[in-house]
Scaffold this motif. Structure first.
Motif, PDB file in Angstrom:
ATOM      1  N   ALA A  79      -3.514 -17.535   0.687  1.00 53.60           N
ATOM      2  CA  ALA A  79      -3.759 -16.358   0.210  1.00 53.60           C
ATOM      3  C   ALA A  79      -2.703 -16.075  -0.914  1.00 53.60           C
ATOM      4  CB  ALA A  79      -3.654 -15.431   1.347  1.00 53.60           C
ATOM      5  N   VAL A  80      -3.146 -15.069  -1.725  1.00 50.13           N
ATOM      6  CA  VAL A  80      -2.062 -14.685  -2.864  1.00 50.13           C
ATOM      7  C   VAL A  80      -2.248 -13.269  -2.905  1.00 50.13           C
ATOM      8  CG1 VAL A  80      -1.472 -14.691  -5.299  1.00 50.13           C
ATOM      9  CG2 VAL A  80      -2.465 -16.741  -3.939  1.00 50.13           C
ATOM     10  N   LEU A  81      -1.109 -12.604  -2.820  1.00 49.73           N
ATOM     11  CA  LEU A  81      -1.186 -10.946  -2.683  1.00 49.73           C
ATOM     12  C   LEU A  81      -0.246 -10.680  -3.926  1.00 49.73           C
ATOM     13  CD1 LEU A  81      -2.109  -8.479  -1.169  1.00 49.73           C
ATOM     14  CD2 LEU A  81       0.255  -8.309  -0.166  1.00 49.73           C
ATOM     15  N   ILE A  82      -0.836  -9.977  -4.950  1.00 50.37           N
ATOM     16  CA  ILE A  82      -0.071  -9.813  -6.259  1.00 50.37           C
ATOM     17  C   ILE A  82       0.002  -8.283  -6.444  1.00 50.37           C
ATOM     18  CG2 ILE A  82       0.450 -10.292  -8.638  1.00 50.37           C
ATOM     19  CD1 ILE A  82      -1.489 -12.664  -8.505  1.00 50.37           C
ATOM     20  N   GLU A  83       1.030  -7.550  -6.776  1.00 47.64           N
ATOM     21  CA  GLU A  83       1.029  -6.112  -6.908  1.00 47.64           C
ATOM     22  C   GLU A  83       1.193  -5.927  -8.328  1.00 47.64           C
ATOM     23  OE1 GLU A  83       3.809  -3.933  -4.417  1.00 47.64           O
ATOM     24  OE2 GLU A  83       4.232  -5.607  -3.246  1.00 47.64           O
ATOM     25  N   HIS A  84       0.804  -4.678  -8.762  1.00 49.79           N
ATOM     26  CA  HIS A  84       0.877  -4.071  -9.965  1.00 49.79           C
ATOM     27  C   HIS A  84       0.170  -4.836 -11.153  1.00 49.79           C
ATOM     28  CE1 HIS A  84       3.848  -2.032  -7.998  1.00 49.79           C
ATOM     29  NE2 HIS A  84       4.895  -2.944  -8.107  1.00 49.79           N
ATOM     30  N   VAL A  85      -1.019  -5.172 -10.958  1.00 50.52           N
ATOM     31  CA  VAL A  85      -1.893  -5.941 -11.803  1.00 50.52           C
ATOM     32  C   VAL A  85      -2.951  -5.010 -12.370  1.00 50.52           C
ATOM     33  CG1 VAL A  85      -3.262  -7.918 -12.304  1.00 50.52           C
ATOM     34  CG2 VAL A  85      -1.595  -7.806 -10.400  1.00 50.52           C
ATOM     35  N   LYS A  86      -2.921  -4.892 -13.992  1.00 50.34           N
ATOM     36  CA  LYS A  86      -3.937  -4.257 -14.535  1.00 50.34           C
ATOM     37  C   LYS A  86      -5.287  -4.961 -14.413  1.00 50.34           C
ATOM     38  CE  LYS A  86      -1.016  -1.041 -16.329  1.00 50.34           C
ATOM     39  NZ  LYS A  86      -1.222   0.432 -16.133  1.00 50.34           N
ATOM     40  N   ARG A  87      -6.245  -3.918 -14.459  1.00 50.63           N
ATOM     41  CA  ARG A  87      -7.595  -4.808 -14.467  1.00 50.63           C
ATOM     42  C   ARG A  87      -7.859  -5.539 -15.354  1.00 50.63           C
ATOM     43  NH1 ARG A  87     -11.133  -2.782 -10.503  1.00 50.63           N
ATOM     44  NH2 ARG A  87     -12.599  -3.743 -11.510  1.00 50.63           N
ATOM     45  N   GLU A  88      -7.412  -5.188 -16.673  1.00 47.08           N
ATOM     46  CA  GLU A  88      -7.535  -6.053 -17.876  1.00 47.08           C
ATOM     47  C   GLU A  88      -6.910  -7.377 -17.751  1.00 47.08           C
ATOM     48  OE1 GLU A  88      -4.820  -2.937 -19.130  1.00 47.08           O
ATOM     49  OE2 GLU A  88      -6.764  -3.218 -17.791  1.00 47.08           O
ATOM     50  N   ASP A  89      -5.859  -7.481 -16.763  1.00 44.52           N
ATOM     51  CA  ASP A  89      -5.191  -8.832 -16.701  1.00 44.52           C
ATOM     52  C   ASP A  89      -5.569  -9.535 -15.620  1.00 44.52           C
ATOM     53  OD1 ASP A  89      -3.657  -7.801 -18.785  1.00 44.52           O
ATOM     54  OD2 ASP A  89      -2.147  -6.820 -17.582  1.00 44.52           O
ATOM     55  N   ILE A  90      -6.600  -9.117 -14.541  1.00 46.86           N
ATOM     56  CA  ILE A  90      -6.804  -9.897 -13.464  1.00 46.86           C
ATOM     57  C   ILE A  90      -7.549 -11.192 -13.753  1.00 46.86           C
ATOM     58  CG2 ILE A  90      -8.280  -9.931 -11.367  1.00 46.86           C
ATOM     59  CD1 ILE A  90      -7.788  -6.832 -11.234  1.00 46.86           C
ATOM     60  N   ALA A 107       0.845  -1.166  -0.048  1.00 45.99           N
ATOM     61  CA  ALA A 107       0.144   0.098  -0.060  1.00 45.99           C
ATOM     62  C   ALA A 107       0.942   1.227   0.084  1.00 45.99           C
ATOM     63  CB  ALA A 107      -0.908  -0.015   1.261  1.00 45.99           C
ATOM     64  N   LEU A 108       1.849   1.195   0.612  1.00 45.20           N
ATOM     65  CA  LEU A 108       2.968   2.420   0.679  1.00 45.20           C
ATOM     66  C   LEU A 108       3.397   2.884  -0.422  1.00 45.20           C
ATOM     67  CD1 LEU A 108       4.647   1.754   4.402  1.00 45.20           C
ATOM     68  CD2 LEU A 108       2.936   3.597   3.668  1.00 45.20           C
ATOM     69  N   ARG A 109       3.758   1.558  -1.294  1.00 49.25           N
ATOM     70  CA  ARG A 109       4.618   1.992  -2.559  1.00 49.25           C
ATOM     71  C   ARG A 109       3.821   1.806  -3.622  1.00 49.25           C
ATOM     72  NH1 ARG A 109       7.300  -2.905  -0.705  1.00 49.25           N
ATOM     73  NH2 ARG A 109       6.184  -4.749  -1.634  1.00 49.25           N
ATOM     74  N   HIS A 110       2.107   1.729  -3.529  1.00 47.15           N
ATOM     75  CA  HIS A 110       1.457   1.524  -4.628  1.00 47.15           C
ATOM     76  C   HIS A 110       1.499   2.767  -5.399  1.00 47.15           C
ATOM     77  CE1 HIS A 110      -2.884   2.206  -6.408  1.00 47.15           C
ATOM     78  NE2 HIS A 110      -2.404   0.896  -6.812  1.00 47.15           N
ATOM     79  N   ASP A 111       1.475   2.485  -6.960  1.00 48.79           N
ATOM     80  CA  ASP A 111       1.429   3.450  -7.946  1.00 48.79           C
ATOM     81  C   ASP A 111       0.267   3.230  -8.839  1.00 48.79           C
ATOM     82  OD1 ASP A 111       1.824   5.231  -9.941  1.00 48.79           O
ATOM     83  OD2 ASP A 111       3.699   4.290 -10.963  1.00 48.79           O
ATOM     84  N   PRO A 112      -0.659   3.994  -8.727  1.00 45.12           N
ATOM     85  CA  PRO A 112      -1.871   4.103  -9.514  1.00 45.12           C
ATOM     86  C   PRO A 112      -1.887   3.626 -10.816  1.00 45.12           C
ATOM     87  CG  PRO A 112      -2.098   5.867  -7.915  1.00 45.12           C
ATOM     88  CD  PRO A 112      -0.651   5.512  -8.041  1.00 45.12           C
ATOM     89  N   GLU A 113      -0.883   4.264 -11.669  1.00 38.48           N
ATOM     90  CA  GLU A 113      -0.435   3.802 -12.939  1.00 38.48           C
ATOM     91  C   GLU A 113      -0.071   2.428 -13.179  1.00 38.48           C
ATOM     92  OE1 GLU A 113      -0.939   6.123 -15.419  1.00 38.48           O
ATOM     93  OE2 GLU A 113      -1.802   7.500 -13.825  1.00 38.48           O
ATOM     94  N   ALA A 114       0.452   1.770 -12.112  1.00 36.89           N
ATOM     95  CA  ALA A 114       1.020   0.403 -12.353  1.00 36.89           C
ATOM     96  C   ALA A 114      -0.197  -0.497 -12.189  1.00 36.89           C
ATOM     97  CB  ALA A 114       2.216   0.300 -11.493  1.00 36.89           C
ATOM     98  N   GLY A 115      -1.520  -0.307 -11.625  1.00 35.15           N
ATOM     99  CA  GLY A 115      -2.159  -1.365 -11.518  1.00 35.15           C
ATOM    100  C   GLY A 115      -2.407  -1.387 -10.153  1.00 35.15           C
TER     101      GLY A 115
END
Length: 844
Positions: A363-374, A300-308
């Motif tokens: 549980a699986v936690l994945i960062e930087h996933v585009k909505r179209e790739d989920i 959450a701290l390093r989240h970049d909205p552009e990355a997904g």
């Protein structure tokens, strides 16, 4: 050092001089005294002319001795000899009418300071002054040398006997000194390595050059240096040391490096064990929920909205519980390990965490996933999990995966809410026979709306005085007495009744109402504790939980002091409980706050120890008085070797740091007995009392209600045998055969009953069947091996998997394996031999 010596001998004085003059001619003596006085000296001059008088005069210290060379009844050289022997530092000057050159040289060689001819008596005052000055300087030098010698011996003793590893090196890194602690830690004898190069002895060749540069190339202004280092011992083991490196250099001696180090190898190993036990699942080896929460907060701290988005997926495989019941616990363990391995192998590239969320839930936690790739990611995961599983001894196993998904920040910006939303989505997926996956949707927000209403009501509840404190007693396991209470807040909701903290504390933290709520709790608890004291009841400590937001509030120290002053409660009766995560958010700031609270007398404790980030490097610096074992580790203490191992580790850690340890959530006599046997200091929980109102606590204190310790004290040793079998007639037959030997025999037809007996009694030998309905005998004995390692384990069965039994024997879980039907004589002999083996462990 020179200043210290100079302070003892500031300067010589020409006043009150005492001079002994060995002279037989009175006129000559008077002449000498006149000459000295004429020059400004005013001595007290004592004339003697015999050896006896001279020895008597020496009994009082003299500043200068003058002596004629030739006397009728005495000899000047004899007087010189006596002076050198008794007072070697007192100046001795010959004053004679005639003295030959050879005699004068001889006298000077034997210690005379000077010689003055009587026909040149005017030279005497200057000679006396020089003698006094030089004697004074020699006295200062002697004292300086004595002080330096004493300091050197003291520093050497401190260096050699210090508990820390100590090494002195010259400018080229050669070892000058190596103390006893260093010898003990590394196995190297000081005499063997003196003169050798430090980095060649304690470091492998790949590391030696970098160590050399640390010493020889470092900026001198940066010293002293603090660093952590790994040394090689004499037998090749690696020891970890916290090191401090200083340098001494000046105009009087060569450069010397002084290195001191504390061996923290065992602390690190203990830290790793505690961390592993409390942060990773003991079956799958995956990180647990606490680690997952930390990873989510970092994401959450390093989240970049552009990355997904950050995608949180919960996975449960339907049929896993049913298969574990049908095939046995070992098959369930094998399946859990297989699932964990498959998830690890599937893990997509990039920042991804696979964790054990709960029993049978991953549980699986994945960062930087585009909505179209989920969707593609989820479908790939489904295909991976739907493939058949293979475990030893079983045909292909098919499990149906169910998946719940929530997104950050699309659905929420709170870690707890994201977990909750994923659980809701998983529950929806499990309730749908046709869909394997379910995304959290906004229609789930009805519950969130209800929480919002409750949060607003909570703000009003503080103003309306709807809050009340209940108190749960804390009891000493040394004498059974109540030593304190933990203050627990309740909410008397006008519509929903009495609400427990779990139903509104999280809301208070989210809405920042926690600050007002926490202040109210602290003030009310202190007032109540003082009220008990004013009623003449036994003094107790009141424990109050601090939330992360309270602890980080700038005015916390002022607030605590103000409330203590307002309530007139002595600070030593207040205990503040902090969670590990609170204290580790900013360790240095936490230490400063803790130190201040300890200075005013408040006791500090770490609550729910083992569930957060257990950094022993900081824990040893925290001025806390006790650790609290979380109830999640106490709940299954009796029958779960992993929980017992965690409790043992926490208790051992607390003892090594000289801290008290208290276990919360103690509900049964068996839990109590195990904790008492392991050395736990205090307990709290339903076994003694639930949380009570202040009035009920007053009654408890007035009646001196205490914990009866007779039930948990170990009884005198008796040969105690536990027989585990689900067939009643087998239990009866075995009890009849073995009862002839005088054993104290306990029987259990269920594994749960067996663990109850093991926790309550000192069982020397356990005899079990393999085919138990709730757990195979091999698995039971494997657990007994870890939880009660001294108990001798025997299997008596009519049928068992040869592979399982062989593996158990090879791993040390089984001492003997016997078959049904048994031979009575052989059985009695094996049991007798087993008790002898057990009793060997009891001997000192």
């Amino acid at each position: 050092m020179y200043k210290a010596a100079l302070s003892e001998h500031p300067s010589y004085s020409e006043e009150n001089l005492r001079i002994i003059f060995v002279e037989d001619v009175v006129d000559d003596a008077e002449l000498v005294q006149q000459e000295l006085r004429r020059s400004g000296l005013a001595p007290s001059l004592l004339r003697v002319d015999t050896e006896a008088d001279f020895l008597t005069a020496l009994q009082t210290p003299a500043d200068v001795i003058l002596c004629d060379f030739s006397l009728p009844n005495f000899d000047g050289m004899a007087a010189l000899k006596i002076t050198r022997e008794q007072f070697p530092h007192v100046p001795f000057i010959f004053v004679s009418g005639t003295i030959g050159e050879e005699l004068a040289i001889q006298a000077l060689r034997q210690g005379a300071y000077d010689y003055v001819l009587k026909d040149n008596i005017a030279r005497l005052p200057s000679s006396v002054r020089r003698a006094l000055q030089e004697s004074h300087q020699r006295a200062i030098r002697r004292r300086t040398e004595e002080i330096l010698s004493a300091e050197s011996k003291l520093l050497s003793a401190v260096f050699d006997s210090a508990g820390a590893v100590g090494v002195m090196l010259d400018a080229q890194g050669r070892i000058l000194r190596f103390n006893q602690a260093g010898e003990k830690a590394t196995g190297h004898a000081s005499d063997d390595i003196q003169g050798l190069c430090f980095w060649d002895i304690f470091f492998p060749p790949t590391q030696a050059q970098s160590e050399k540069e640390r010493y020889l190339s470092a900026d001198r202004s940066a010293f002293p240096l603090q660093f952590q280092n790994q040394w090689l011992t004499r037998n090749g083991q690696i020891r970890t040391l916290l090191c401090s490196l200083s340098i001494l250099e000046n105009d009087y001696f060569k450069t010397v490096f002084i290195l001191s180090g504390i061996d923290i190898t065992q602390w690190q190993e203990a830290e790793e064990r505690v961390y592993r036990l409390s942060h990773f699942d003991q079956i799958s080896g995956l990180p647990n929920r606490a680690v997952l929460r930390d990873r989510l907060e970092q994401a959450a701290l390093r989240h970049d909205p552009e990355a997904g988005s950050v995608v949180h997926i919960l996975v449960e495989l339907n049929g896993l519980a049913r298969l574990r019941d049908a095939l046995g616990a070992q098959a369930g363990v094998a399946l859990a390990i297989a699932i964990a391995g498959r998830l690890q192998a599937w893990k997509p590239p990039g920042p991804t965490t696979i964790a054990q969320y709960a029993d049978r839930v991953f549980a699986v936690l994945i960062e930087h996933v585009k909505r179209e790739d989920i969707d593609a990611v989820v479908q790939h995961l489904l295909r991976t999990l739907e493939a058949p599983y293979s475990i030893p001894g079983q045909e292909e196993i098919h499990l149906q995966p169910k998946i719940g998904i929530a997104l950050y920040p699309d659905d929420t910006r709170s870690a707890e809410s994201l977990f909750h939303f994923s659980e809701v989505a998983l529950h929806r997926a499990q309730g749908n026979a046709y869909e394997h996956t379910h995304f959290y949707t906004r229609s789930f927000n009805q519950e969130i709306a209800a929480r919002h209403v409750l949060a607003n009501q909570l703000r009003q509840a503080i103003q309306r005085e709807e809050l009340v404190l209940h108190y749960q007693p804390q009891v000493s396991l040394k004498n059974g007495k109540i030593t304190g209470f933990e203050a627990l807040v309740r909410w008397r909701h006008p519509e929903r009744g009495l609400l427990l903290p779990a139903e509104f504390i999280a809301l208070a933290e989210e809405s920042e109402t926690i600050l007002v709520l926490g202040e109210w709790v602290l003030r009310a608890a202190c007032r109540q504790c003082k009220q008990w004291q004013d009623q003449g009841l036994p003094p107790v400590t009141i424990a109050v939980n601090l939330s992360a937001m309270q602890f980080n509030e700038q005015n916390l120290r002022v607030l605590v002091g103000h409330i203590l002053e307002e309530s007139r409660l002595d600070a030593r009766h207040l205990e503040l409980e902090l969670t590990e995560s609170v204290s580790m958010d900013d360790p240095e700031k936490s230490i400063a706050i803790m130190v201040h609270l300890r200075k005013i007398g408040v006791t500090l404790s770490i609550d729910d120890f083992g569930t957060g980030y257990s950094n022993l490097g900081y824990l040893k610096r925290f001025p806390v008085g006790r650790l609290k074992i979380d109830k999640s580790f106490v709940r299954d203490l009796v029958n779960d070797p992993h929980d017992l191992a965690i409790c043992r580790s926490v208790i051992a850690l607390a003892k090594s740091l000289r801290l008290e340890v208290i276990a919360e959530g103690v509900e049964t006599i068996n839990q109590l007995k195990l904790l008492h046997a392991e050395g736990c200091d205090k307990i709290q929980g339903y076994y003694f009392s639930a949380a009570m109102s202040a009035e009920e606590c007053t009654s408890f204190l007035a009646r001196d209600v205490s914990l009866p310790l007779d039930a948990i004290r170990r009884l005198p040793y008796a040969r105690s045998l536990l027989i585990v079998d689900d067939e009643v007639n087998i239990l009866s037959a075995l009890k009849r055969v073995l009862g002839r030997s005088g054993y104290q025999i306990f029987t259990a037809s269920k594994v749960a009953d067996a663990f109850d007996i093991l926790s309550r009694h000192h069982i020397g030998v356990i005899l079990t069947d393999q085919q138990m309905p709730d757990m195979p005998g091999t698995e039971l004995l494997e657990k007994v091996r870890y939880m009660f390692p001294d108990t001798v384990r025997i299997m008596l069965t009519g049928q068992a998997s040869l592979d399982a039994v062989t593996q158990a024997i090879n791993q040390g879980a089984i001492y003997k394996f016997l078959v049904k039907p048994w031979d009575n004589t052989q059985l009695e002999a094996v049991i007798h031999e087993a008790f002898e083996k057990f009793e060997a462990t009891l001997r000192p």
